[in-house]
Design a protein around this motif. Sequence first.
Motif, PDB file in Angstrom:
ATOM      1  N   SER A 122      -5.410  -6.761  -0.042  1.00 57.54           N
ATOM      2  CA  SER A 122      -5.820  -7.745   1.008  1.00 57.54           C
ATOM      3  C   SER A 122      -6.498  -9.069   0.178  1.00 57.54           C
ATOM      4  CB  SER A 122      -6.599  -7.505   2.217  1.00 57.54           C
ATOM      5  OG  SER A 122      -7.775  -7.099   1.885  1.00 57.54           O
ATOM      6  N   PHE A 123      -7.345  -8.777  -0.833  1.00 54.35           N
ATOM      7  CA  PHE A 123      -7.835  -9.730  -1.727  1.00 54.35           C
ATOM      8  C   PHE A 123      -6.882 -10.397  -2.288  1.00 54.35           C
ATOM      9  CE2 PHE A 123     -12.021  -8.378   0.071  1.00 54.35           C
ATOM     10  CZ  PHE A 123     -12.556  -9.740   0.303  1.00 54.35           C
ATOM     11  N   ASN A 157      -9.741   5.899  -2.585  1.00 59.34           N
ATOM     12  CA  ASN A 157      -9.915   5.630  -1.193  1.00 59.34           C
ATOM     13  C   ASN A 157      -8.767   4.688  -0.766  1.00 59.34           C
ATOM     14  OD1 ASN A 157     -10.877   4.755   0.936  1.00 59.34           O
ATOM     15  ND2 ASN A 157     -12.877   4.679   0.398  1.00 59.34           N
ATOM     16  N   PRO A 158      -8.016   5.057   0.332  1.00 55.53           N
ATOM     17  CA  PRO A 158      -7.190   4.390   0.886  1.00 55.53           C
ATOM     18  C   PRO A 158      -7.619   2.766   1.608  1.00 55.53           C
ATOM     19  CG  PRO A 158      -6.886   6.338   1.892  1.00 55.53           C
ATOM     20  CD  PRO A 158      -8.039   6.202   0.872  1.00 55.53           C
ATOM     21  N   ILE A 159      -8.950   3.093   2.072  1.00 51.08           N
ATOM     22  CA  ILE A 159      -9.491   1.796   2.729  1.00 51.08           C
ATOM     23  C   ILE A 159      -9.764   0.821   1.421  1.00 51.08           C
ATOM     24  CG2 ILE A 159     -11.406   0.723   3.619  1.00 51.08           C
ATOM     25  CD1 ILE A 159     -11.716   3.406   5.191  1.00 51.08           C
ATOM     26  N   LEU A 160     -10.329   1.272   0.370  1.00 52.75           N
ATOM     27  CA  LEU A 160     -10.630   0.197  -0.861  1.00 52.75           C
ATOM     28  C   LEU A 160      -9.213  -0.074  -1.449  1.00 52.75           C
ATOM     29  CD1 LEU A 160     -12.624  -0.974  -2.533  1.00 52.75           C
ATOM     30  CD2 LEU A 160     -12.623   1.170  -3.999  1.00 52.75           C
ATOM     31  N   LYS A 161      -8.442   0.740  -1.427  1.00 52.39           N
ATOM     32  CA  LYS A 161      -6.907   0.083  -1.895  1.00 52.39           C
ATOM     33  C   LYS A 161      -6.252  -1.114  -1.217  1.00 52.39           C
ATOM     34  CE  LYS A 161      -5.540   4.706  -4.023  1.00 52.39           C
ATOM     35  NZ  LYS A 161      -4.397   4.589  -4.745  1.00 52.39           N
ATOM     36  N   LEU A 177       0.929  -1.072   0.172  1.00 55.52           N
ATOM     37  CA  LEU A 177       0.050  -0.105  -0.153  1.00 55.52           C
ATOM     38  C   LEU A 177       0.850   1.376  -0.046  1.00 55.52           C
ATOM     39  CD1 LEU A 177      -3.030   1.268   0.233  1.00 55.52           C
ATOM     40  CD2 LEU A 177      -2.444   1.228   2.746  1.00 55.52           C
ATOM     41  N   LEU A 178       1.768   1.224   0.901  1.00 62.00           N
ATOM     42  CA  LEU A 178       2.713   2.614   0.981  1.00 62.00           C
ATOM     43  C   LEU A 178       3.600   2.763  -0.401  1.00 62.00           C
ATOM     44  CD1 LEU A 178       3.894   2.337   4.632  1.00 62.00           C
ATOM     45  CD2 LEU A 178       2.216   4.020   3.762  1.00 62.00           C
TER      46      LEU A 178
END
Length: 156
Positions: free
Chosen positions: A87-88, A78-82, A67-68
Amino acid sequence: MTQSKGIWRNTLVLLMGGGLAFWATSIAISLLPIAAEYRVTRWSAQTVWIGSLPAGMIIGFLVSFSLLRFFDKIPTKNPILKSVILSFIALVIATILIEAPASFTTSDVLYYFLFGTMLNVPRFLFVGIVIGILYKRLYKGSDPAVVAPKSAQVDS
């Protein structure tokens, strides 16, 4: 050098949150009555409770660092969606490398493969959600699309 330290510090914060989310979700799932048969056939409760913490930390590290490091390359804002997307991706990899081979040790391969995968979906989902929320808190008040790539640059 300080940018390099920044990405590792932030990765540590995110991986701790993601790893603990994976561990807590694993414990909660193992206590459900529906998981009792799966637990008897495949894993003991102690194995889940102890083994899921290091596994969660590894998964948390991979999702956090990705992510980073690749924030601007993931196709949503959206960082949550990213982080959920990442994770999936980790879920698919873990399913192929761990769940599929482990299912061949049981008498009903397809049943235990699908059941084990179904039990892993909430674990990985919560890892993504927690890491995304922590990311938003780390970069509160700044544009995440601008901050993440700059923090991910490593001095050579």
